[in-house]
Motif scaffolding. Sequence first.
Motif, PDB file in Angstrom:
ATOM      1  N   GLU A 250      12.716 -21.488  80.653  1.00 41.02           N
ATOM      2  CA  GLU A 250      13.234 -20.121  80.552  1.00 41.02           C
ATOM      3  C   GLU A 250      14.096 -19.720  81.758  1.00 41.02           C
ATOM      4  O   GLU A 250      14.778 -18.697  81.732  1.00 41.02           O
ATOM      5  N   LEU A 251      14.094 -20.536  82.805  1.00 40.24           N
ATOM      6  CA  LEU A 251      14.917 -20.247  83.981  1.00 40.24           C
ATOM      7  C   LEU A 251      16.237 -21.015  83.958  1.00 40.24           C
ATOM      8  O   LEU A 251      17.021 -20.927  84.909  1.00 40.24           O
ATOM      9  N   ILE A 252      16.476 -21.769  82.883  1.00 44.75           N
ATOM     10  CA  ILE A 252      17.668 -22.613  82.791  1.00 44.75           C
ATOM     11  C   ILE A 252      18.645 -22.035  81.773  1.00 44.75           C
ATOM     12  O   ILE A 252      18.256 -21.621  80.682  1.00 44.75           O
ATOM     13  N   ALA A 253      19.929 -21.987  82.146  1.00 40.41           N
ATOM     14  CA  ALA A 253      21.004 -21.571  81.234  1.00 40.41           C
ATOM     15  C   ALA A 253      21.874 -22.785  80.934  1.00 40.41           C
ATOM     16  O   ALA A 253      22.183 -23.573  81.834  1.00 40.41           O
ATOM     17  N   ARG A 254      22.264 -22.946  79.667  1.00 44.02           N
ATOM     18  CA  ARG A 254      23.045 -24.113  79.260  1.00 44.02           C
ATOM     19  C   ARG A 254      24.273 -23.692  78.467  1.00 44.02           C
ATOM     20  O   ARG A 254      24.183 -22.846  77.587  1.00 44.02           O
ATOM     21  N   THR A 255      25.409 -24.289  78.802  1.00 46.12           N
ATOM     22  CA  THR A 255      26.650 -24.107  78.056  1.00 46.12           C
ATOM     23  C   THR A 255      27.318 -25.462  77.938  1.00 46.12           C
ATOM     24  O   THR A 255      27.782 -26.018  78.946  1.00 46.12           O
ATOM     25  N   GLN A 256      27.374 -25.994  76.734  1.00 41.96           N
ATOM     26  CA  GLN A 256      27.863 -27.358  76.525  1.00 41.96           C
ATOM     27  C   GLN A 256      27.061 -28.306  77.410  1.00 41.96           C
ATOM     28  O   GLN A 256      25.833 -28.242  77.425  1.00 41.96           O
ATOM     29  N   GLY A 257      27.741 -29.136  78.188  1.00 44.68           N
ATOM     30  CA  GLY A 257      27.045 -30.061  79.077  1.00 44.68           C
ATOM     31  C   GLY A 257      26.879 -29.524  80.487  1.00 44.68           C
ATOM     32  O   GLY A 257      26.493 -30.269  81.395  1.00 44.68           O
ATOM     33  N   ILE A 258      27.178 -28.239  80.686  1.00 43.46           N
ATOM     34  CA  ILE A 258      26.989 -27.602  81.985  1.00 43.46           C
ATOM     35  C   ILE A 258      25.699 -26.790  81.931  1.00 43.46           C
ATOM     36  O   ILE A 258      25.470 -26.033  80.988  1.00 43.46           O
ATOM     37  N   PHE A 259      24.847 -26.916  82.933  1.00 39.31           N
ATOM     38  CA  PHE A 259      23.610 -26.152  82.945  1.00 39.31           C
ATOM     39  C   PHE A 259      23.293 -25.716  84.372  1.00 39.31           C
ATOM     40  O   PHE A 259      23.737 -26.314  85.352  1.00 39.31           O
ATOM     41  N   SER A 260      22.558 -24.623  84.485  1.00 39.67           N
ATOM     42  CA  SER A 260      22.225 -24.064  85.796  1.00 39.67           C
ATOM     43  C   SER A 260      20.847 -23.427  85.715  1.00 39.67           C
ATOM     44  O   SER A 260      20.307 -23.192  84.624  1.00 39.67           O
ATOM     45  N   CYS A 261      20.279 -23.127  86.887  1.00 35.17           N
ATOM     46  CA  CYS A 261      18.972 -22.486  86.920  1.00 35.17           C
ATOM     47  C   CYS A 261      18.802 -21.728  88.228  1.00 35.17           C
ATOM     48  O   CYS A 261      19.583 -21.912  89.176  1.00 35.17           O
ATOM     49  N   TYR A 262      17.806 -20.870  88.279  1.00 39.15           N
ATOM     50  CA  TYR A 262      17.354 -20.333  89.554  1.00 39.15           C
ATOM     51  C   TYR A 262      15.887 -20.701  89.725  1.00 39.15           C
ATOM     52  O   TYR A 262      15.116 -20.758  88.756  1.00 39.15           O
ATOM     53  N   ILE A 263      15.510 -20.982  90.959  1.00 43.18           N
ATOM     54  CA  ILE A 263      14.146 -21.397  91.291  1.00 43.18           C
ATOM     55  C   ILE A 263      13.583 -20.349  92.240  1.00 43.18           C
ATOM     56  O   ILE A 263      13.996 -20.283  93.403  1.00 43.18           O
ATOM     57  N   PRO A 264      12.649 -19.497  91.783  1.00 45.59           N
ATOM     58  CA  PRO A 264      12.128 -18.425  92.630  1.00 45.59           C
ATOM     59  C   PRO A 264      10.848 -18.819  93.377  1.00 45.59           C
ATOM     60  O   PRO A 264      10.377 -19.962  93.273  1.00 45.59           O
ATOM     61  N   HIS A 265      10.303 -17.862  94.134  1.00 43.48           N
ATOM     62  CA  HIS A 265       8.993 -17.964  94.790  1.00 43.48           C
ATOM     63  C   HIS A 265       8.953 -19.085  95.832  1.00 43.48           C
ATOM     64  O   HIS A 265       7.937 -19.777  95.972  1.00 43.48           O
ATOM     65  N   LEU A 266      10.044 -19.262  96.560  1.00 40.31           N
ATOM     66  CA  LEU A 266      10.108 -20.311  97.576  1.00 40.31           C
ATOM     67  C   LEU A 266       9.836 -19.733  98.966  1.00 40.31           C
ATOM     68  O   LEU A 266       9.693 -18.516  99.139  1.00 40.31           O
ATOM     69  N   VAL A 267       9.775 -20.609  99.963  1.00 36.66           N
ATOM     70  CA  VAL A 267       9.400 -20.207 101.317  1.00 36.66           C
ATOM     71  C   VAL A 267      10.645 -20.172 102.207  1.00 36.66           C
ATOM     72  O   VAL A 267      11.354 -21.185 102.309  1.00 36.66           O
ATOM     73  N   PRO A 268      10.923 -19.040 102.846  1.00 32.07           N
ATOM     74  CA  PRO A 268      12.106 -18.957 103.712  1.00 32.07           C
ATOM     75  C   PRO A 268      12.080 -20.011 104.820  1.00 32.07           C
ATOM     76  O   PRO A 268      11.003 -20.395 105.318  1.00 32.07           O
ATOM     77  N   LEU A 269      13.272 -20.504 105.158  1.00 33.64           N
ATOM     78  CA  LEU A 269      13.505 -21.450 106.258  1.00 33.64           C
ATOM     79  C   LEU A 269      12.986 -22.864 105.982  1.00 33.64           C
ATOM     80  O   LEU A 269      13.161 -23.749 106.818  1.00 33.64           O
ATOM     81  N   GLU A 270      12.383 -23.085 104.817  1.00 36.18           N
ATOM     82  CA  GLU A 270      11.947 -24.437 104.458  1.00 36.18           C
ATOM     83  C   GLU A 270      13.107 -25.223 103.828  1.00 36.18           C
ATOM     84  O   GLU A 270      14.041 -24.642 103.278  1.00 36.18           O
ATOM     85  N   THR A 271      12.996 -26.561 103.891  1.00 34.88           N
ATOM     86  CA  THR A 271      14.006 -27.436 103.296  1.00 34.88           C
ATOM     87  C   THR A 271      13.479 -27.975 101.961  1.00 34.88           C
ATOM     88  O   THR A 271      12.358 -28.490 101.884  1.00 34.88           O
ATOM     89  N   TYR A 272      14.316 -27.832 100.928  1.00 34.70           N
ATOM     90  CA  TYR A 272      13.946 -28.265  99.579  1.00 34.70           C
ATOM     91  C   TYR A 272      14.937 -29.309  99.074  1.00 34.70           C
ATOM     92  O   TYR A 272      16.098 -29.364  99.516  1.00 34.70           O
TER      93      TYR A 272
END
Length: 526
Positions: A250-272
Motif C-alpha cells: 500500500e506504500l508503493i505507486a506503480r506506473t508502467q514499469g516505473i514504481f516508487s514508494c515511501y518508507i516511514p517510521h525510520l530513525v533520524p541520522l541512521e544509514t539505511y
Amino acid sequence: MHKKNKRYVTAALLSIAALLPSCIKNDLPYPQIVQNITSIAAEGQVKTAYIDSVSLEATVYLGEQTDIRNVRFTEFTVSEGGTCQEDLLSGTWDLSKPLIVTITRYQDYNWEIRAVQDIVRYFEVEGEVGASIVDPEARRVVVHVPEGTDLADLRLLRCKLGPEGVTTITPALNPGRLDLSYPLRVEVEAYGRTEIWTIYAEISEMVVSTTRVDGWSQVIWAYGSGPADADNGFEYKLKSASEWVKVPDELIARTQGIFSCYIPHLVPLETYQVRTYSGENVGNIMEVTLQGTADIPNGDFEQWHQTSNKMWCPWPLDGTQFWDTGNTGTMTLGANNTVPSENTPTGSGYSAQCNTKFVGIGVIGKLGAGSIFTGRFDRVDGTNGILQFGRPWKLRPTRLKGYYQYKTANINYTSAEFKALEGRPDTCVVYVALTDWTAPYEIRTNPKNRNLFDKNADYVIAYGEFSYSGTMSGFAPFEIKLDYRDTSRVPSYMQITCAASKYGDYFTGADGAVLWVDQFYFDWDY
C-alpha cells in the motif's frame, strides 16, 4: 525713463531671459520609479501568470494545445504612468524563448516574459523495463526491453509525442506489432512544423534497478524501474542489519514499469540501504543517511520584548530574531497589531495574538492585518511595508502542527480586487512553505510595485495551508500537511506566515478579527 528707452530695456531683458534656459544646466535627477507588469494573460493559459517584480520576470503557463511560437496576449497592463515599447496586445509572439520587453518612465526597465508549457509525452511497449525515455530536445525515444526479447516483434501499447489533438505522426504509430530491430525514423508534425524523431530499442542488462533514493529525517522515498507486467517492489534495512524488510504494497505507486514508494517510521541520522525487486530478481543497492530533526525557534512564542517606543517584538532583547510582525508598519500610527497574550492552550505562558484593526486617526489611516511570520520587517514604504521573508532551513518535515483560536468579524475594509468580500466573515490563515531561495524573499505591499508570496511559484518545494472563518470559544489543534513537489530537492529557506485576515496583504479584512497561535512544531513522519 523715456518710453522708447523703456521699451528697449524691456526687450533686452526678455532676450536675456530667453537665453537663460540654454545656459543653465539642469542637474536635478529624474526620479527612479520602477515600472512593473501589473497583469498579463494569454490565450490557452491554464493558470494565473506569475509576476516577480523583484527579478522583473513574468511567467505565463500555457496548455499543451497552445502554439508556443504564436501566443496571443489577451491582457497586459503596466504601472500607472509607464509605457511599454512593445504592443503585446497586437499580433502573436514567440515564447519558445524568453521575450524581453521594455517599460519606460524616466528610465527603461527590461522585463523578461517566459512561458512554461508541459506537454505530456509517452511511448509504451509491452514488457519493457521501466518507462521509455522520451527526449523532446534530442527528438528521440529509447525503449529498454529484457534480454532475449525479439526486437522485430514488439507490441506497442500507446504513443503520444506531441500536443493532444494537433499532432500527426508519419508513418502512423498505432497499437500493435512494432519492429525496432533497427532505429525507426518518424515525422512528428504540429502547427505546420515537422520534427524528425528516432525511436530505438535497447536490451537492458538489469531486469530491475533502483534509480534514486531520497532520505529525509524519518522517511525515505525510493524509485525504481522494472518490467511493466511483473511483481515490482522495494526492500530496505538498516545498514548494520542483516535482514531485508519488504515495503508494504500500500506504500508503493506503480506506473508502467516505473514504481516508487515511501518508507516511514525510520530513525533520524541512521544509514539505511534500499533495493528493488521484480519477481525473483533483485536490483542494485542504494545507501542513504537520514537528516536530523530540529525545533522551530521560539515556536512556543514565549520570547518577547518591547522597544523604547513600546513596539512589541517576538524575540528576546539582544537575542536572535527568527519571527517578526507587522508592528513596524502599524507603529508609525501608534499601534501594535501583534502582541503577546496570556490566552494560551495550557493556561500558562504566552501565545501570539494577531489583531486586525484600522490604525490611524478618524478616516486617515489604513487597515492593518495582525500577523506573525518567519523573517524580518525591513522598512516602511509610505503606509505600506517591505518585508524579508524566510529563514535558512535545510530539513524536510512532513507536517506543521500547533494550536490556534480565532474570533472573526465581518469584512469592512476591502481593496478593489476583493470588493465582493465586503460584509462577509473574515478568514484567518496559517501557511508553511519550503523554498530554494538564495536569499530572503522581498515582499512589497504597495499596489504600485506589489510583490507577494506565490505558492505556485517555481521556487516552492513544499507547501501547506490552513484557514478558518468563525468564532471559537477556546484553542484547538491544527495540522498542516506539507505537499512536496519533488522529494529530492533540498530546501534552503522555510517560511511560516500567520494572519488574522487572509487577504491582509491587500488591506482587506475585518476590524476586530483576532487570531491567537501557539505551540508550533514540525512532525517528521507519515
